[in-house]
Motif scaffolding. Structure first.
Motif, mmCIF file in Angstrom:
data_model
loop_
_atom_site.group_PDB
_atom_site.id
_atom_site.type_symbol
_atom_site.label_atom_id
_atom_site.label_comp_id
_atom_site.label_asym_id
_atom_site.label_seq_id
_atom_site.Cartn_x
_atom_site.Cartn_y
_atom_site.Cartn_z
ATOM 1 N N ASP A 14 0.826 -1.212 0.000
ATOM 2 C CA ASP A 14 0.000 0.000 0.000
ATOM 3 C C ASP A 14 0.860 1.263 0.000
ATOM 4 O OD1 ASP A 14 -2.326 -1.590 0.128
ATOM 5 O OD2 ASP A 14 -2.141 -1.726 2.306
ATOM 6 N N GLU A 15 1.903 1.243 0.783
ATOM 7 C CA GLU A 15 2.807 2.396 0.842
ATOM 8 C C GLU A 15 3.549 2.601 -0.476
ATOM 9 O OE1 GLU A 15 6.724 3.764 3.348
ATOM 10 O OE2 GLU A 15 5.262 2.479 4.336
ATOM 11 N N GLU A 18 1.193 3.883 -3.185
ATOM 12 C CA GLU A 18 0.917 5.315 -3.017
ATOM 13 C C GLU A 18 2.094 6.152 -3.522
ATOM 14 O OE1 GLU A 18 -1.117 8.619 -2.488
ATOM 15 O OE2 GLU A 18 -1.985 6.649 -2.163
ATOM 16 N N GLN A 19 3.317 5.716 -3.230
ATOM 17 C CA GLN A 19 4.500 6.431 -3.701
ATOM 18 C C GLN A 19 4.568 6.446 -5.226
ATOM 19 O OE1 GLN A 19 7.882 4.524 -1.927
ATOM 20 N NE2 GLN A 19 7.387 5.211 0.142
ATOM 21 N N THR A 22 1.852 8.701 -6.686
ATOM 22 C CA THR A 22 2.220 10.100 -6.459
ATOM 23 C C THR A 22 3.294 10.535 -7.445
ATOM 24 O OG1 THR A 22 1.647 9.937 -4.121
ATOM 25 C CG2 THR A 22 3.130 11.729 -4.748
ATOM 26 N N ARG A 74 -5.292 3.736 -7.456
ATOM 27 C CA ARG A 74 -4.918 5.065 -6.963
ATOM 28 C C ARG A 74 -4.851 6.081 -8.104
ATOM 29 N NH1 ARG A 74 -3.288 1.589 -3.240
ATOM 30 N NH2 ARG A 74 -3.081 2.239 -1.077
#
Length: 100
Positions: A14-15, A18-19, A22, A74
């Motif tokens: 998940d981290e 997200e990176q 982004t 995302r």
């Protein structure tokens, strides 16, 4: 500790997802009309970082696929067209599965 984090639904995927989303957002904002060349360059940059994370974290096929799918969702949430999100997810899945 890993079990506790798993109970609350958190996973390193998940981290990382997200990176990566982004980074894609920073390289090609959804409202900006980007040429195919700019989009391809952004996808290549994100794929390169994803492969690095996969190697560093020792992910297998299933976790790599989970990451590419998480990035796809995302990217969709940030307002990109479905075809862009699908192209990015496919590129991530293929690159991470071939990078052994």
């Amino acid at each position: 500790m890993k079990r506790l984090l798993a109970l609350v639904g958190w996973h390193p995927v998940d981290e990382v997802a997200e990176q990566l989303a982004t980074e894609f957002f920073r390289l090609v904002p959804p409202k900006k009309a980007a040429s195919e060349a700019v989009m391809a360059k952004a996808i290549d940059a994100v794929v390169g970082h994803a492969k690095g994370h996969r190697r560093k974290l020792g992910w297998g096929f299933v976790t790599s696929t989970r990451c590419s799918n998480a990035v796809k969702w995302r990217v969709l949430e940030r307002g990109y067209p479905a075809d862009v999100a699908e192209t990015l997810a496919r590129a991530l899945a293929v690159a991470m599965s071939q990078d052994r």
